[in-house]
Design an enzyme around this catalytic site. Structure first.
Site, PDB file in Angstrom:
ATOM      1  N   LYS A  52      24.013  47.566  30.161  1.00 43.74           N
ATOM      2  CA  LYS A  52      24.749  48.117  31.307  1.00 43.74           C
ATOM      3  C   LYS A  52      23.956  49.265  31.944  1.00 43.74           C
ATOM      4  O   LYS A  52      23.800  49.341  33.166  1.00 43.74           O
ATOM      5  CB  LYS A  52      26.138  48.614  30.861  1.00 43.74           C
ATOM      6  N   GLN A  96      33.400  51.942  25.721  1.00 34.59           N
ATOM      7  CA  GLN A  96      32.999  50.660  25.133  1.00 34.59           C
ATOM      8  C   GLN A  96      33.877  50.318  23.923  1.00 34.59           C
ATOM      9  O   GLN A  96      34.083  51.151  23.051  1.00 34.59           O
ATOM     10  CB  GLN A  96      31.517  50.738  24.727  1.00 34.59           C
ATOM     11  N   ASP A 119      36.586  49.270  34.347  1.00 34.40           N
ATOM     12  CA  ASP A 119      36.785  48.108  33.470  1.00 34.40           C
ATOM     13  C   ASP A 119      38.078  47.371  33.850  1.00 34.40           C
ATOM     14  O   ASP A 119      38.310  46.252  33.381  1.00 34.40           O
ATOM     15  CB  ASP A 119      36.902  48.563  31.999  1.00 34.40           C
TER      16      ASP A 119
END
Ligand code: NDP
Length: 292
Positions: A52, A96, A119
């Protein structure tokens, strides 16, 4: 059979994002800045996060990695989330997963400002998405949607069967496919671990989206001739012939299912690369305030 080439489409998407970032820079506007909180050092998470950050840098985004020890107290992680919520330099951030057992996923997700929740996991974004209002869409389902769109796959009136109802993939995926939008307008069936006779449902699918984490469990006898099959699953399978000792596999038994399909995603190179590109698209859209 046509391969839904997520690697190729994600490259196109990233190129488009790069051009937009260059335009923002040339106009003296703010460059998108994504932050990633990584708790502990789970090897798979390390790989995802590194990818990412690298992709951000490649397209001209700023990226900040915040590492916390896996012993971090929940309250300290929540403080960090709050700090990022309030930091005007940060346009979007993610925490994460998976998180250590002593930390509540729900508490952390709820603490993230919906305006920075790139997200798309916050209940407000999920609710807005369900109601077809502007929202950050969860990156993986958003990636699948974009893939279907870029291949001009017609979805209206089709029967879409989604295997899996997780909050990050299956559930939002099914909501996106049923929405009155394009792609969308499907009649949707959702199957899960308690569904009786999954095969009787999958055999009716014009579009079959699989996100169960059950490696290579969807076999040719479960798929209708001419179906579009999207395999979200990704797991490691021991393979002594590989230098690494493993190969990556999806939830679909690709070799036997592919010949029956009109379109199918490979694993790897299907949904995976689309997920990162969609996360960055969300971040840019957040900067441009297209979302809320
Ligand atoms: P979860 O384990 O959170 O959810 C799996 C879902 O599948 C659950 O809803 C479960 O039902 C359901 N399920 C399990 N077995 C069956 C079955 N035999 N038939 C029908 N449904 C079943 O997984 P995720 O949604 O997080 O991920 C799914 C897969 O996608 C994994 O392989 C993961 O690695 C991959 N993934 C890939 C991403 C990418 O970018 N390519 C991103 C995210 C995930 P129940 O709710 O009853 O338990």
């Amino acid at each position: 059979m046509i391969l839904l080439d997520g690697k190729k489409v994600s490259e196109q998407l990233l190129e488009e994002l790069k051009v937009e970032v260059e335009k923002l820079a040339s106009e003296g506007k703010k460059i998108p800045h994504l932050a990633v909180i990584l708790v502990g050092n789970n090897p798979a998470s390390e790989t995802y996060v590194a990818s990412k950050i690298k992709t951000c840098e490649r397209i001209g985004f700023k990226a900040t990695l915040i590492r916390l020890a896996d012993t971090v107290e929940e309250v300290n992680l929540l403080d960090k989330v709050q700090e990022l919520n309030e930091d005007p330099e940060i346009d979007g951030f993610i925490v994460q997963s998976p998180l250590p057992k002593h930390i509540s996923d729900d508490k952390v997700i709820n603490a993230i400002s919906p305006l920075k929740d790139v997200d798309g996991f916050h209940p407000e974004n999920l609710g807005r998405m369900a109601l077809n209002m502007p929202a950050f869409l969860p990156a993986t389902p958003y990636g699948v949607l974009t893939l279907l769109d870029r291949y001009n796959i017609s979805t209206a009136g089709k029967h879409c069967v989604v295997l899996g109802r997780s909050h990050i993939v299956g559930l939002p995926m099914s909501l996106l496919m049923v929405r009155n939008s394009k792609p969308g307008n499907c009649t949707v069936t959702i199957c899960h671990s308690k569904t009786v006779d999954v095969k009787s449902h999958t055999l009716q699918a014009d579009i079959l989206i699989v996100a169960t984490g059950q490696t290579e469990s969807v076999t040719a006898d479960m798929v209708k001739e001419g179906a579009v099959v999207v395999d979200v699953g990704i797991s490691r399978v021991a393979d002594a012939s590989k230098k690494s000792g493993f190969r990556l596999a999806g939830d679909v038994k690709f070799d036997e299912v592919a010949p029956k399909c009109s379109y199918i995603t490979p694993v790897p190179g299907g949904v995976g690369p689309m997920t990162i590109a969609s996360l960055l698209k969300n971040t840019l859209e957040g900067v441009k305030r297209k979302i809320h």
